[in-house]
Enzyme design. Sequence first.
Site, short mmCIF file in Angstrom:
data_model
loop_
_atom_site.label_atom_id
_atom_site.label_comp_id
_atom_site.label_asym_id
_atom_site.label_seq_id
_atom_site.Cartn_x
_atom_site.Cartn_y
_atom_site.Cartn_z
N HIS A 162 -6.43 -13.20 -7.92
CA HIS A 162 -7.28 -12.22 -7.24
C HIS A 162 -8.67 -12.26 -7.87
O HIS A 162 -8.80 -12.52 -9.06
CB HIS A 162 -6.69 -10.81 -7.35
CG HIS A 162 -7.30 -9.85 -6.37
ND1 HIS A 162 -8.52 -9.26 -6.59
CD2 HIS A 162 -6.88 -9.40 -5.16
CE1 HIS A 162 -8.82 -8.48 -5.56
NE2 HIS A 162 -7.84 -8.56 -4.68
N LYS B 225 0.85 -1.19 0.00
CA LYS B 225 0.00 0.00 0.00
C LYS B 225 0.88 1.25 0.00
O LYS B 225 2.00 1.20 0.51
CB LYS B 225 -0.91 0.00 1.24
CG LYS B 225 -1.75 -1.25 1.41
CD LYS B 225 -2.84 -1.37 0.38
CE LYS B 225 -3.71 -2.60 0.64
NZ LYS B 225 -4.80 -2.74 -0.33
#
Length: 483
Positions: A294, A175
């Site tokens: 994902h 992140k």
Amino acid sequence: MSPQTETKASVGFKAGVKEYKLTYYTPEYETKDTDILAAFRVTPQPGVPPEEAGAAVAAESSTGTWTTVWTDGLTSLDRYKGRCYHIEPVPGEESQFIAYVAYPLDLFEEGSVTNMFTSIVGNVFGFKALAALRLEDLRIPPAYTKTFQGPPHGIQVERDKLNKYGRPLLGCTIKPKLGLSAKNYGRAVYECLRGGLDFTKDDENVNSQPFMRWRDRFLFCAEAIYKSQAETGEIKGHYLNATAGTCEEMIKRAVFARELGVPIVMHDYLTGGFTANTSLAHYCRDNGLLLHIHRAMHAVIDRQKNHGMHFRVLAKALRLSGGDHIHAGTVVGKLEGDRESTLGFVDLLRDDYVEKDRSRGIFFTQDWVSLPGVLPVASGGIHVWHMPALTEIFGDDSVLQFGGGTLGHPWGNAPGAVANRVALEACVQARNEGRDLAVEGNEIIREACKWSPELAAACEVWKEIRFNFPTIDKLDPSAEKVA
């Protein structure tokens, strides 16, 4: 056209519209071991009988159309048609029914999830006679399963490649998900891996943007992997996202990852598509790469209870198409996920044989024969206080992935990784000693804090964090009573 064909095609033919249930509702039908079985949640429009709605689903997802056609006489509908063979009301819902449909195996191309879904979840979902339609579950017969390669490697091969046993694997999504330069991104990867994580991960929407082109990211991440491996003595990996706008570009990125010698790549299998995913899975098996999957876009398809497709179906499709990991919710984090339902599709991902169990949303017994298993990934809004619950819920064969729960540590990325590794090791040791993680979890974490200032700091930061929202897609109220 031969006279015989002309005669056969014309006998009994009458143009017009007839009720689907006259042909496609067959309650006397006994399913075959080779049939693909589907359980649909059907919400008919007012005035449409459930038998007609179920038959319409069977017809429009197999051989039927809105009118009688003369070419029906040129084939054997009895051999190729889908059949609605059972209908049951949904407990607590006045106008919803579960319609069970059997499809002959010859309707589907071998080894193609794309073709299977084009029929079963195709145009029928826009059918006007239905107010809503949801595919709850599929039974994939061994005869069809054996036409797929499935996961590139599977759980045991991955553990052998990593030389890591007896505990869940530990990961972290870097992140912020967008905006970092490749060099700063690689630095974060290195710090997390050096701190004790097994994997770091590209976020699903990191592909090749102006601020960080894919080739630069791959190079800096590979450098981080090798440096952290040399310093820790452990095998490390980073999920390099190979998802791209074309299959050719996707494979090019996977080839470059293989040339760098990294152990794993990644794909967004729903936005990328099943054809692309299966192609990448085949490449990964042939070239020794693990494949992380994902599920971006899944909630568009699976979150509403009465329309779309349950994630257990998407999970089964992924196991056929190919992937070594897939995100599967957390139960305890920020993302949607009913506990029993989640445990049901986690078993469908990992186990070789799963019995029918309506209390966990499993409508059919599923035999995967020799298809390798897939590691479920718990990711989304989790932190060190969740570690006991995650270890207890998902067990050893899983990946526990903390993004903000690593990079949000007040002392930095490496201390965040240390905190998670210490918490995990403490939970695994306590479990192996016979302690109950569900009851003693917080106490176990507090005890570990005495030996790890990094964990103590993390516990202080996230002690008040909760995501207490009700689950939208819950199991039906009396599902546990259904045999």
